[in-house]
Design a protein around this motif. Structure first.
Motif, PDB file in Angstrom:
ATOM      1  N   LYS A  65       0.851  -1.190   0.000  1.00 30.56           N
ATOM      2  CA  LYS A  65       0.000   0.000   0.000  1.00 30.56           C
ATOM      3  C   LYS A  65       0.881   1.232   0.000  1.00 30.56           C
ATOM      4  CE  LYS A  65      -3.964  -1.879   2.489  1.00 30.56           C
ATOM      5  NZ  LYS A  65      -4.853  -1.703   3.651  1.00 30.56           N
ATOM      6  N   ALA A  66       0.319   2.327  -0.501  1.00 29.16           N
ATOM      7  CA  ALA A  66       1.036   3.596  -0.508  1.00 29.16           C
ATOM      8  C   ALA A  66       0.098   4.692  -0.017  1.00 29.16           C
ATOM      9  CB  ALA A  66       1.548   3.917  -1.899  1.00 29.16           C
ATOM     10  N   TYR A  67       0.673   5.632   0.695  1.00 34.63           N
ATOM     11  CA  TYR A  67      -0.084   6.763   1.237  1.00 34.63           C
ATOM     12  C   TYR A  67       0.700   8.035   0.951  1.00 34.63           C
ATOM     13  CZ  TYR A  67      -2.251   3.018   3.956  1.00 34.63           C
ATOM     14  OH  TYR A  67      -2.878   1.873   4.336  1.00 34.63           O
ATOM     15  N   LYS A  68      -0.029   9.148   0.839  1.00 39.59           N
ATOM     16  CA  LYS A  68       0.611  10.441   0.576  1.00 39.59           C
ATOM     17  C   LYS A  68      -0.008  11.478   1.495  1.00 39.59           C
ATOM     18  CE  LYS A  68       1.323  13.850  -3.072  1.00 39.59           C
ATOM     19  NZ  LYS A  68       0.995  14.223  -4.452  1.00 39.59           N
ATOM     20  N   TYR A  74       5.625  10.292   1.313  1.00 35.52           N
ATOM     21  CA  TYR A  74       4.974   9.018   1.035  1.00 35.52           C
ATOM     22  C   TYR A  74       5.243   8.019   2.148  1.00 35.52           C
ATOM     23  CZ  TYR A  74       4.217  10.925  -3.570  1.00 35.52           C
ATOM     24  OH  TYR A  74       3.803  11.722  -4.606  1.00 35.52           O
ATOM     25  N   LYS A  75       4.202   7.299   2.520  1.00 31.69           N
ATOM     26  CA  LYS A  75       4.313   6.202   3.474  1.00 31.69           C
ATOM     27  C   LYS A  75       4.085   4.931   2.673  1.00 31.69           C
ATOM     28  CE  LYS A  75       2.025   4.144   7.465  1.00 31.69           C
ATOM     29  NZ  LYS A  75       0.907   4.264   8.407  1.00 31.69           N
ATOM     30  N   LEU A  76       5.044   4.042   2.714  1.00 32.72           N
ATOM     31  CA  LEU A  76       4.980   2.815   1.936  1.00 32.72           C
ATOM     32  C   LEU A  76       4.893   1.622   2.872  1.00 32.72           C
ATOM     33  CD1 LEU A  76       7.934   3.656  -0.474  1.00 32.72           C
ATOM     34  CD2 LEU A  76       5.522   4.144  -0.835  1.00 32.72           C
ATOM     35  N   GLU A  77       3.872   0.824   2.709  1.00 35.66           N
ATOM     36  CA  GLU A  77       3.766  -0.423   3.460  1.00 35.66           C
ATOM     37  C   GLU A  77       4.309  -1.523   2.566  1.00 35.66           C
ATOM     38  OE1 GLU A  77      -0.144  -1.129   4.946  1.00 35.66           O
ATOM     39  OE2 GLU A  77      -0.089   0.618   6.257  1.00 35.66           O
ATOM     40  N   ILE A  78       5.392  -2.158   3.041  1.00 38.85           N
ATOM     41  CA  ILE A  78       6.078  -3.147   2.211  1.00 38.85           C
ATOM     42  C   ILE A  78       6.177  -4.480   2.938  1.00 38.85           C
ATOM     43  CG2 ILE A  78       7.414  -1.385   0.993  1.00 38.85           C
ATOM     44  CD1 ILE A  78       9.840  -2.326   2.723  1.00 38.85           C
ATOM     45  N   LEU A  87       7.828   2.345   5.412  1.00 37.97           N
ATOM     46  CA  LEU A  87       8.926   3.256   5.087  1.00 37.97           C
ATOM     47  C   LEU A  87       8.325   4.600   4.726  1.00 37.97           C
ATOM     48  CD1 LEU A  87      11.096   0.971   2.771  1.00 37.97           C
ATOM     49  CD2 LEU A  87      11.568   1.568   5.129  1.00 37.97           C
ATOM     50  N   TYR A  88       9.097   5.650   4.945  1.00 38.53           N
ATOM     51  CA  TYR A  88       8.657   7.001   4.635  1.00 38.53           C
ATOM     52  C   TYR A  88       9.675   7.623   3.692  1.00 38.53           C
ATOM     53  CZ  TYR A  88       5.597   6.290   8.615  1.00 38.53           C
ATOM     54  OH  TYR A  88       4.656   5.788   9.476  1.00 38.53           O
ATOM     55  N   ALA A  89       9.185   8.301   2.653  1.00 35.72           N
ATOM     56  CA  ALA A  89      10.086   8.894   1.665  1.00 35.72           C
ATOM     57  C   ALA A  89       9.513  10.212   1.173  1.00 35.72           C
ATOM     58  CB  ALA A  89      10.279   7.952   0.495  1.00 35.72           C
TER      59      ALA A  89
END
Length: 98
Positions: A65-68, A74-78, A87-89
């Motif tokens: 999943k990805a969130y903004k 961006y918050k990435l669920e991996i 992770l946050y980018a």
């Protein structure tokens, strides 16, 4: 007479215990909670700089999943193997520690 002095001492001693005040301690605790509001986006909407950084840092990672948020973070669920994490980018692909 003896009883009069003893009773006066007891009464005066009892009054002094009520007159003494215990120090009032008030502790004020301020807590500030900063919570970035992330909204879910499609994984295809994640910038290529972020996905390239993810592939470089974690070649076996699967983006679930990805969130903004409003700051274009961006918050990435991996998933990597059997481990799940977030992770946050930034939009340019640089990682953010949270």
């Amino acid at each position: 007479m003896k009883k009069l002095f003893i009773s006066a001492a007891i009464v005066l001693g009892g009054l002094t215990s009520f007159a003494s005040t215990s120090p009032i301690t008030s502790s004020i605790v301020k807590s500030i909670s900063i919570q970035d509001e992330y909204t879910e986006i499609k994984t295809e909407e994640v910038p290529s700089a972020v996905t390239d950084a993810l592939k470089k840092a974690y070649p076996d990672a699967v983006l679930n999943k990805a969130y903004k948020n409003t700051a274009s973070q961006y918050k990435l669920e991996i998933t990597v193997g059997d481990k799940v994490g977030s992770l946050y980018a930034n939009a340019d692909g640089s990682w953010i520690k949270k």
